[in-house]
Motif scaffolding. Structure first.
Motif, short mmCIF file in Angstrom:
data_model
loop_
_atom_site.label_atom_id
_atom_site.label_comp_id
_atom_site.label_asym_id
_atom_site.label_seq_id
_atom_site.Cartn_x
_atom_site.Cartn_y
_atom_site.Cartn_z
N LEU A 20 -35.40 -56.71 31.13
CA LEU A 20 -35.06 -55.57 30.29
C LEU A 20 -35.39 -54.23 30.94
O LEU A 20 -34.58 -53.33 30.96
CB LEU A 20 -35.81 -55.67 28.95
N ALA A 21 -36.61 -54.09 31.42
CA ALA A 21 -37.03 -52.80 31.95
C ALA A 21 -38.31 -52.98 32.73
O ALA A 21 -38.95 -54.03 32.70
CB ALA A 21 -37.25 -51.80 30.81
N SER A 22 -38.70 -51.93 33.46
CA SER A 22 -39.92 -51.98 34.25
C SER A 22 -41.16 -51.86 33.37
O SER A 22 -42.24 -52.32 33.72
CB SER A 22 -39.92 -50.87 35.30
N LYS B 245 -29.05 -52.19 28.95
CA LYS B 245 -28.68 -53.12 30.02
C LYS B 245 -27.39 -53.86 29.72
O LYS B 245 -26.64 -54.23 30.63
CB LYS B 245 -29.82 -54.12 30.26
N TYR B 246 -27.11 -54.10 28.41
CA TYR B 246 -25.92 -54.87 28.03
C TYR B 246 -25.14 -54.12 26.95
O TYR B 246 -25.05 -54.56 25.80
CB TYR B 246 -26.34 -56.25 27.50
N PRO B 247 -24.56 -52.97 27.28
CA PRO B 247 -23.90 -52.12 26.27
C PRO B 247 -22.65 -52.74 25.65
O PRO B 247 -22.23 -52.32 24.57
CB PRO B 247 -23.56 -50.86 27.06
N ASN B 248 -22.08 -53.75 26.29
CA ASN B 248 -20.83 -54.32 25.80
C ASN B 248 -21.02 -55.63 25.02
O ASN B 248 -20.05 -56.29 24.66
CB ASN B 248 -19.87 -54.57 26.97
N ARG B 249 -22.27 -55.99 24.77
CA ARG B 249 -22.52 -57.23 24.05
C ARG B 249 -23.09 -56.95 22.66
O ARG B 249 -23.83 -55.98 22.46
CB ARG B 249 -23.51 -58.12 24.82
N GLU B 250 -22.75 -57.82 21.73
CA GLU B 250 -23.35 -57.74 20.41
C GLU B 250 -24.82 -58.16 20.51
O GLU B 250 -25.15 -59.11 21.22
CB GLU B 250 -22.61 -58.68 19.45
#
Length: 291
Positions: free
Chosen positions: A36-38, A82-87
């Protein structure tokens, strides 16, 4: 313990959980929280699954947490980044009954951000739903039942019908652990046979975790009293007990801090201790015979 068990169930029976939560048997794969992130997140409690179209974020809770709404909003933003196109489907699942209003909060609200997520209180869920899927059987005792013991008895019958030996072992072990939230240990042990669970990965992990925890407590007590000798003896005894439980020497070395050479010496010592002592009478007879 309960977090790890629930995570184990979701990751090993993702289709069962997708059918329950999403209404359709979507194929989901594990997604590591570290992606997800650092910035650090509570990876021990976060369960993430993904498909090409959806991200499923689950959190199982035995008690309420006043930071939960913020955490769900925070995780949603990280996932969206990270996943702007997913629900993104988020659900908090409360395992134990509570009257706390925190268990009924389904949104994070501030002057600039409003975020909603799903909340499931297991004690309000119909038991029948959880009897239909192998991955959900361990949670059935915590659902809307008036007789948890009778429910566990029904679940054990369903577990006995599972043909795959490994799946049966894993489901039985998870059921034993989670049922402890609703029933006392004696009832659970009476209804679930321990020999079924011994080959389960989650059962072995919990066993090892318990041994390590017991060792840590023993060593801490010895150190507090300044008993350096006692610490060494306690460590050696723990290693011997683990050897007798057929735990590998490599794992024992990690848990105790002993070298493999030290562990091998302890193993020889342990083997000598269990050898039956010779009867004095038999020895005397032997001496007479020799004369």
């Amino acid at each position: 313990m309960y977090d790890n068990t629930c995570k184990f169930l979701v990751e090993n029976f993702p289709t069962d959980f997708a059918t329950w939560l999403l209404g359709k048997p979507i194929e989901l794969a594990k997604l590591e929280p570290s992606e997800l992130a650092s910035d650090p997140i509570r990876a021990d409690s976060v369960i993430l699954l993904e498909s090409t179209e959806i991200i499923v974020h689950l959190e199982f809770q035995t008690k309420t947490d006043d930071t939960m709404t913020y955490r769900m909003a925070n995780y949603w933003l990280r996932l969206y980044g990270k996943y702007p196109n997913r629900e993104i489907h988020q659900t908090v699942i409360y395992l134990k009954p509570t009257n706390s209003p925190l268990a009924y909060q389904t949104s994070f609200n501030s002057t600039k951000l409003n975020h909603e997520f799903n909340v499931i209180r297991l004690w309000e869920q119909p038991t029948e739903t959880f009897q239909q899927y192998q991955g959900l059987l361990p949670l059935a005792v915590l659902t809307k039942t008036t007789n948890p013991e009778a429910t566990l008895r029904d679940i054990t019958k369903l577990i006995d019908k599972i043909e795959d030996k490994k799946v049966k072992s894993d489901v039985a072990a998870a059921t034993s652990i989670i049922s402890g939230l609703a029933l006392n240990k004696e009832i659970v042990q009476r209804l679930l046979r321990s020999e079924i669970m011994k080959e389960s990965v989650i059962y072995q992990e919990i066993l090892l975790e318990g041994l390590a925890e017991g060792e840590a407590k023993g060593l801490a007590k010895g150190l507090a009293k300044g008993e350096v000798k006692g610490k060494a003896e306690a460590t050696n005894q723990i290693a011997i007990n683990m050897l007798r439980s057929n735990i590998s020497q490599e794992i024992i070395a990690q848990v105790t801090g002993l070298s493999l050479k030290q562990i091998q010496k302890l193993q020889k010592l342990s083997e000598k201790q269990v050898q039956p002592a010779k009867s004095p009478r038999r020895s005397q007879k032997k001496l007479i015979a020799d004369k």
